[in-house]
Design a protein around this motif. Structure first.
Motif, short mmCIF file in Angstrom:
data_model
loop_
_atom_site.label_atom_id
_atom_site.label_comp_id
_atom_site.label_asym_id
_atom_site.label_seq_id
_atom_site.Cartn_x
_atom_site.Cartn_y
_atom_site.Cartn_z
N GLU A 170 -8.23 -10.61 -9.08
CA GLU A 170 -7.11 -11.47 -9.47
C GLU A 170 -5.98 -10.70 -10.14
N GLN A 171 -6.23 -9.43 -10.50
CA GLN A 171 -5.27 -8.57 -11.18
C GLN A 171 -4.82 -9.23 -12.49
N ILE A 172 -5.82 -9.51 -13.34
CA ILE A 172 -5.60 -10.16 -14.62
C ILE A 172 -6.37 -9.40 -15.70
N MET A 173 -5.73 -9.22 -16.85
CA MET A 173 -6.40 -8.66 -18.03
C MET A 173 -6.54 -9.76 -19.08
N LYS A 174 -7.76 -9.96 -19.55
CA LYS A 174 -8.04 -11.00 -20.53
C LYS A 174 -8.33 -10.35 -21.88
N THR A 175 -7.56 -10.76 -22.93
CA THR A 175 -7.69 -10.15 -24.25
C THR A 175 -7.75 -11.23 -25.32
N ASN A 176 -8.37 -10.85 -26.42
CA ASN A 176 -8.42 -11.69 -27.62
C ASN A 176 -7.60 -11.00 -28.70
N VAL A 177 -6.49 -11.60 -29.12
CA VAL A 177 -5.55 -10.94 -30.03
C VAL A 177 -5.12 -11.90 -31.13
N TRP A 178 -4.50 -11.29 -32.18
CA TRP A 178 -3.79 -12.01 -33.22
C TRP A 178 -2.34 -11.57 -33.18
N LEU A 179 -1.44 -12.53 -33.30
CA LEU A 179 -0.01 -12.21 -33.38
C LEU A 179 0.40 -12.24 -34.86
N ASN A 180 0.62 -11.08 -35.42
CA ASN A 180 1.00 -10.97 -36.83
C ASN A 180 2.53 -10.99 -36.90
N LEU A 181 3.11 -12.16 -37.22
CA LEU A 181 4.55 -12.35 -37.23
C LEU A 181 5.05 -12.48 -38.66
N ARG A 182 6.13 -11.75 -38.95
CA ARG A 182 6.76 -11.80 -40.27
C ARG A 182 8.28 -11.96 -40.09
N TRP A 183 8.90 -12.77 -40.96
CA TRP A 183 10.35 -12.90 -40.99
C TRP A 183 10.79 -13.41 -42.36
N ARG A 184 12.07 -13.44 -42.57
CA ARG A 184 12.62 -13.85 -43.85
C ARG A 184 13.33 -15.19 -43.69
N ASP A 185 12.94 -16.16 -44.56
CA ASP A 185 13.58 -17.47 -44.58
C ASP A 185 14.23 -17.64 -45.96
N PHE A 186 15.53 -17.50 -46.01
CA PHE A 186 16.22 -17.52 -47.30
C PHE A 186 16.12 -18.87 -47.98
N GLN A 187 15.83 -19.93 -47.21
CA GLN A 187 15.73 -21.25 -47.82
C GLN A 187 14.41 -21.45 -48.59
N LEU A 188 13.45 -20.58 -48.34
CA LEU A 188 12.13 -20.72 -48.98
C LEU A 188 11.88 -19.57 -49.95
N GLU A 189 12.90 -19.19 -50.71
CA GLU A 189 12.76 -18.13 -51.70
C GLU A 189 12.73 -18.73 -53.10
N TRP A 190 11.92 -18.15 -53.98
CA TRP A 190 11.84 -18.59 -55.38
C TRP A 190 11.30 -17.45 -56.24
N SER A 191 11.38 -17.65 -57.53
CA SER A 191 10.88 -16.67 -58.49
C SER A 191 9.58 -17.18 -59.10
N THR A 192 8.59 -16.33 -59.14
CA THR A 192 7.30 -16.72 -59.70
C THR A 192 7.35 -16.93 -61.20
N LYS A 193 8.36 -16.39 -61.88
CA LYS A 193 8.49 -16.60 -63.32
C LYS A 193 8.86 -18.04 -63.64
N ASP A 194 9.61 -18.62 -62.74
CA ASP A 194 10.06 -19.99 -63.00
C ASP A 194 9.03 -21.03 -62.59
N HIS A 195 8.32 -20.73 -61.55
CA HIS A 195 7.43 -21.77 -61.01
C HIS A 195 5.95 -21.41 -61.11
N LYS A 196 5.63 -20.21 -61.54
CA LYS A 196 4.24 -19.77 -61.73
C LYS A 196 3.39 -19.91 -60.46
N VAL A 197 4.02 -19.81 -59.32
CA VAL A 197 3.32 -19.89 -58.02
C VAL A 197 3.71 -18.66 -57.21
N GLY A 198 2.69 -17.86 -56.81
CA GLY A 198 2.98 -16.65 -56.03
C GLY A 198 3.15 -16.92 -54.55
N SER A 199 2.41 -17.87 -54.02
CA SER A 199 2.48 -18.20 -52.59
C SER A 199 1.88 -19.56 -52.35
#
Length: 558
Positions: A76-105
């Protein structure tokens, strides 16, 4: 009793205070996270790219984590794989300081935030996206150049892969996985690699393929203005399974067909063996055709070898037919040409180190001796009945000496001459049979001494040898006996000549058999070496664990 009651009361009060403090902190913690999420997602629109300006492009950092190379389907000319897609990006709307809210993530469902539509372009089963979409992890306290969104969707992909079957099963394939945004172009979404290679830290080695290298390439298509990440999987097939179950049986069957020429022709099993080998090769050829893709671009290595072996087997069948035909030729059906005798009886046996046994073996010699003794004994009885020998000569008959047992008449004929004696019977013998002429002379001398008056009865007999000529006389009965002996002798000689020519044909077939044995052995050996050793990786051993260790270390320090 009052003291024990006081102790239990104090312990109960401390336990209530402890639970109140824990609940207070838990409520405060969940309250901080709840307050933070309400603040961040107030007015948040997941349909809009998280950029400050509409003309800005958002950068997506991608790292492919390979867990398992499940299989490569050649047909069939097919390769079958088991993978994880590790995606990272920056969303400026979801930024905060841990000093103010005491929440790291915190973690939220992927449906509540904007996520890139990264898909596998060369997908072969219709599922372009990950089947399971987990939560998105949002981090706080990030600097200007860092990302704050992490999304790792797992997936089992079936990617199309062009299979090169030229050196199958000693082949090496290069398969690709092309990832990119389905709707955004390079001005809106930029996809960058996190590492120069696929992440192999959690890889489970395959039992069929060895990974040689897995580099990643950032590709920008100018025609479509799209960014893609192209992962190149350079994999090499493990050949043990195919060597044991396909290569070795094929090679053994190929060399088995050679020994058809060593099988005696008179056994009648040559053609049976040839046809059986031919059927076995056809089965292997059908087996290979079911494994490989039906491509007309190139002939696989194993198919070349099977076709070569099949052709050699067909040529073997043709030669076997010729050999059987020559083996059963007789003087009554064919006359052996001179060149056949020169080439296959005189020339090739010397080159092939074949030594032909004597034409008259001991068994044939003993049969000839018994027949000659019987004929000579009958002659003695005839002579004794006509008083041409004394009783003592007849009764004292002893076994013939070895020289006299090999009687060979070169020519016996009745000669018509003028004179008082009209008939002249001539016996022409070789020098080794001079005893026959001597014995005939003795018989004649005894006959004349006993019957001097009946001399006219006898016919003049001339016996000639290579040394001298002698003349003696026999009665008509003796001539009749001699005529019968002549017939028997000529018949035996004719049988010997017939068997000798028939044995020559059998010997010619044997020489051709031996010649074909050497030729086909060399051709099979050279053909096997040329075809199978043409594969570039046939002698290269792959230490998969060592290669994986080197790739992981290089990927960390890059």
């Amino acid at each position: 009793m009052w003291m024990s009651f006081k102790i239990d009361l104090v312990f109960f009060i401390h336990l209530i205070l402890l639970f109140n403090c824990a609940h207070k902190y838990m409520v405060e913690c969940s309250t901080d996270e709840e307050r933070l999420i309400k603040k961040l997602f107030k007015g948040y629109n997941k349909l809009i790219r998280p950029v400050r300006n509409a003309t800005d492009a958002i950068e997506i950092t991608m790292d492919l984590v390979l867990l398992q190379l499940i299989n490569v389907y050649e047909k069939e000319q097919i390769m079958k794989t088991n993978v994880w897609l590790n995606l990272r990006w920056r969303d400026f709307q979801l930024e905060w300081s841990t000093k103010d809210h005491k929440v790291g993530s915190f973690r939220v469902p992927n449906e509540r935030v904007w996520t890139p539509d990264i898909v596998l372009f060369n997908n072969a089963d219709g599922n372009y996206e990950a089947s399971f979409k987990p939560n998105v992890v949002v981090y706080g306290d990030v600097d200007q150049n860092s990302t704050n969104i992490l999304w790792i969707p797992p997936a089992i992909y079936k990617s199309s892969c062009t299979i090169d079957v030229k050196y199958f099963p000693f082949d090496e394939q290069v398969c690709e996985m092309r990832f990119g945004s389905w709707t955004f172009d390079a001005h809106q979404v930029i996809i960058k690699r996190e590492k120069p290679m696929v992440n192999l830290e959690d890889y489970l080695p395959s039992g069929t393929w060895d990974i040689i290298s897995v580099p990643v390439e950032e590709f920008h298509s100018k025609d479509t203005n799209r960014m893609e990440l192209v992962y190149h999987f350079r994999i090499r097939r493990k050949t043990l399974f195919y060597t044991v179950n396909l290569i070795i049986p094929t090679v053994l069957i190929s060399f088995l067909s050679i020994f058809v020429f060593y099988l005696p022709t008179d056994e009648g099993e040559k053609m049976t063996l040839c046809i059986s080998i031919l059927l076995a090769l056809v089965v292997f050829l059908l087996l290979v055709s079911k494994i490989l893709p039906p491509t007309s671009m190139v002939i696989p290595l194993i198919s070349k070898y099977l076709i070569f072996t099949l052709m050699m087997n067909i040529v073997t069948i043709l030669n076997t037919v010729i050999i059987i035909n020559w083996n059963y030729r007789t003087p009554r059906t064919h006359k052996m040409p001179k060149w056949v005798r020169t080439v296959f009886i005189e020339f090739f046996p010397k080159i092939l180190f074949m030594k032909r046994p004597d034409v008259h073996n001991e068994q044939e010699m003993s049969q000839s001796q018994s027949k000659t003794e019987y004929c000579s004994h009958n002659l003695d009885e005839k002579i004794g009945a006509k008083n041409f020998a004394t009783r003592s000569d007849h009764t004292n008959t002893s076994p013939r000496p070895k020289q006299q047992q090999h009687v060979k008449l070169d020519k016996i004929y009745l000669d018509k001459k003028s004179g008082p004696r009209k008939n002249r019977f001539v016996l022409q013998t070789s020098s080794e049979n001079e005893s026959l002429a001597n014995k005939a002379t003795a018989f004649q001398r005894n006959a004349r001494e006993k019957n001097p008056l009946n001399d006219a009865k006898y016919i003049e007999i001339e016996a000639t040898t290579s040394d001298d000529d002698r003349t003696f006389e026999f009665s008509p009965d003796i001539l009749d006996a001699a005529d019968k002996i002549t017939y028997i002798t000529n018949h035996i000689k004719s049988e010997n000549d017939y068997e000798e020519i028939r044995d020559d044909w059998k010997y010619v077939a044997l020489v051709i058999d031996r010649l074909q044995l050497y030729i086909f052995f060399l051709v099979n050996l050279i053909g096997t070496a040329v075809i199978l050793f043409d594969a570039p990786y046939i002698f290269q051993f792959v230490d998969q664990q060592k290669i994986l260790k080197e790739l992981i270390e290089n990927n960390k320090f890059t």
